[in-house]
Design a protein around this motif. Structure first.
Motif, mmCIF file in Angstrom:
data_model
loop_
_atom_site.group_PDB
_atom_site.id
_atom_site.type_symbol
_atom_site.label_atom_id
_atom_site.label_comp_id
_atom_site.label_asym_id
_atom_site.label_seq_id
_atom_site.Cartn_x
_atom_site.Cartn_y
_atom_site.Cartn_z
ATOM 1 N N ARG A 100 0.988 -1.181 0.121
ATOM 2 C CA ARG A 100 0.037 0.072 -0.143
ATOM 3 C C ARG A 100 0.801 1.273 -0.045
ATOM 4 N N ILE A 101 0.640 2.197 -0.648
ATOM 5 C CA ILE A 101 1.112 3.584 -0.911
ATOM 6 C C ILE A 101 0.714 4.662 0.289
ATOM 7 N N VAL A 102 1.284 5.016 1.125
ATOM 8 C CA VAL A 102 0.747 6.015 2.124
ATOM 9 C C VAL A 102 1.616 7.295 1.941
ATOM 10 N N GLY A 103 0.919 8.314 1.893
ATOM 11 C CA GLY A 103 1.526 9.758 1.376
ATOM 12 C C GLY A 103 1.402 10.491 2.779
ATOM 13 N N LEU A 104 2.455 10.992 3.375
ATOM 14 C CA LEU A 104 2.525 11.673 4.541
ATOM 15 C C LEU A 104 2.762 13.028 4.350
ATOM 16 N N THR A 105 1.918 13.829 4.940
ATOM 17 C CA THR A 105 2.213 15.588 4.430
ATOM 18 C C THR A 105 1.499 16.334 5.403
ATOM 19 N N SER A 106 1.771 17.533 5.435
ATOM 20 C CA SER A 106 1.217 18.355 6.232
ATOM 21 C C SER A 106 -0.196 18.698 6.183
ATOM 22 N N ALA A 107 -0.904 19.229 7.025
ATOM 23 C CA ALA A 107 -2.230 19.566 6.738
ATOM 24 C C ALA A 107 -2.733 20.504 5.509
ATOM 25 N N GLY A 108 -1.621 21.365 5.430
ATOM 26 C CA GLY A 108 -1.974 22.323 4.507
ATOM 27 C C GLY A 108 -1.907 21.792 2.944
ATOM 28 N N ASN A 109 -1.211 20.799 2.870
ATOM 29 C CA ASN A 109 -0.897 20.094 1.476
ATOM 30 C C ASN A 109 -1.759 18.753 1.217
ATOM 31 N N ALA A 110 -2.614 18.393 2.250
ATOM 32 C CA ALA A 110 -3.463 17.131 2.488
ATOM 33 C C ALA A 110 -4.470 17.162 1.276
ATOM 34 N N ALA A 111 -5.175 18.039 0.925
ATOM 35 C CA ALA A 111 -6.181 18.045 -0.127
ATOM 36 C C ALA A 111 -5.456 18.055 -1.526
ATOM 37 N N TYR A 112 -4.261 18.616 -1.623
ATOM 38 C CA TYR A 112 -3.741 18.551 -2.967
ATOM 39 C C TYR A 112 -2.947 17.080 -2.929
ATOM 40 N N VAL A 113 -2.270 16.562 -2.110
ATOM 41 C CA VAL A 113 -1.922 15.188 -2.304
ATOM 42 C C VAL A 113 -2.910 14.274 -2.592
ATOM 43 N N GLU A 114 -4.153 14.386 -1.646
ATOM 44 C CA GLU A 114 -5.117 13.300 -2.015
ATOM 45 C C GLU A 114 -5.745 13.743 -3.571
ATOM 46 N N SER A 115 -5.584 14.910 -4.230
ATOM 47 C CA SER A 115 -6.260 15.159 -5.697
ATOM 48 C C SER A 115 -5.501 14.407 -6.586
#
Length: 367
Positions: free
Chosen positions: A209-224
């Motif tokens: 499984r590929i899990v992206g760890l990121t800041s709260a500010g970038n979470a929506a962009y990473v999900e997109s």
């Protein structure tokens, strides 16, 4: 092409201290060329070059990234990836007008010493560079690149060197059986190297499984992006299932994030790979880390290994196929912002060093 001649000098000890300087034309040494930079990218990867500018053992000798474009007693000149055109030439094999892709200083012009000239390009044989990793010293003719397309031009310097790193990391993970991990945790998931890694991992028929760890500010962009199976913000690492065997690939080198992951997963963390150090000003508070030792990933070493095993032609063909599968996605992943001139170049560097660059934008400079 610019008619102004400038460069940006950087304090080797205080990388945030940078200034524009004049770079007057000099006589060309025998068989040298001068290139005028057409366009280069500014990314967090360049901050890593600055952080590791002084000798730190990465190259197996007493050299660092500052040695590519500056003598030891001079201010640092930051390496950047981009395109340039030969504007003066004292080498019959590399005439004026030749367009090149490669590694250049953050400046309007650069002098190179071509050697091993062939149909695909050449290797810079400037004396101080001959003991540095060859992958950084190779300059490719644009018209000989098998995977170059005009519509991708602006995305090349933004993504291509970082995609290569991500592709090599994915290769190491697969070669190591993913370290027996059920999931790959990719820290700084909004970074361009992370995006490349996630895309390559996603192409595998069988994968963790590929899990992206990121800041709260970038979470929506990473999900997109649609490249990660799940996205977790840094402050939610403690809520993850600590029993799932994991491997972490850390793109930014933030010690606080590393501590959160290591001390949460402990022995379930099977590998911890550090790729970059864009969080150069994050201090290690001395917190001990549970789990495996941190290991540094060095792209030139991995590429040398594969070129030795596969041969340079097969290596190039595999990379070209992977790149073409990725670059079609690039316009969906981020937009390109172009800035022109020395002042814009300095501002872009400052923003990137200070961590203010927009992850959703590919920043390119036209000198």
């Amino acid at each position: 092409m610019t008619t102004q001649r400038w460069a940006i000098d950087i304090d080797r000890d205080q990388i945030a201290d940078a200034q524009i300087v004049d770079a007057p034309q000099t006589d060309l040494p025998e068989v040298a060329i001068e290139v005028t930079l057409d366009l280069y990218a500014m990314t967090a990867n360049n901050v890593t070059y600055a952080v590791f500018g002084k000798p730190m053992g990465l190259f197996g000798n007493d050299q660092g990234y500052w040695d590519f474009f500056a003598e030891r007693d001079a201010p640092g000149r930051l390496p950047v990836w981009g395109f340039a055109t030969v504007s003066r030439s004292a080498h019959a094999g590399v005439p004026v007008g030749t367009q090149l892709y490669g590694y250049f200083p953050m400046a309007s012009h650069a002098v190179l010493m071509p050697g091993k000239v062939g149909p695909h390009g050449f290797t810079d044989m400037t004396p101080r560079r001959t003991t540095l990793p060859v992958i950084y010293n190779q300059y490719q003719r644009i018209d000989a690149l098998g995977d170059y397309r005009a519509q991708d031009h602006d995305y090349w310097p933004v993504f291509r060197p970082l995609f290569l790193t991500g592709w090599l990391i994915a290769d190491q993970l697969e070669d190591e059986g993913d370290y027996a991990a059920q999931q790959i945790l990719i820290a700084s998931a909004s970074s361009k190297t992370a995006i490349g890694l996630a895309q390559v991992l996603g192409q595998r028929a069988s994968r963790p499984r590929i899990v992206g760890l990121t800041s709260a500010g970038n979470a929506a962009y990473v999900e997109s992006l649609g490249l990660y199976d799940t996205v977790i913000t840094y402050d939610a690492i403690g809520a993850m299932d600590a029993g799932i065997t994991s491997a972490m690939v850390d793109m930014a080198g933030n010690p606080q994030v590393a501590a959160s992951v290591h001390n949460h997963f402990k022995d379930a963390l099977k590998a911890s790979i550090v790729v970059g150090k864009s969080h150069w000003d994050s201090t290690d508070d001395g917190t001990s880390l549970a789990g495996p030792p941190r290991q540094m990933f060095f792209a030139p070493g991995r590429s040398d290994k594969r070129i030795g095993e596969w041969g340079s032609d097969t290596f190039r063909q595999k990379l070209e196929a992977a790149w073409l599968g990725f670059v079609d996605l690039a316009p969906r992943l981020l937009g390109i912002e172009k800035r022109e001139g020395a002042d814009a170049a300095l501002a872009a560097y400052t923003e990137t060093v200070e961590g203010r660059a927009d992850a959703r934008t590919g920043l390119v400079i036209v000198p």
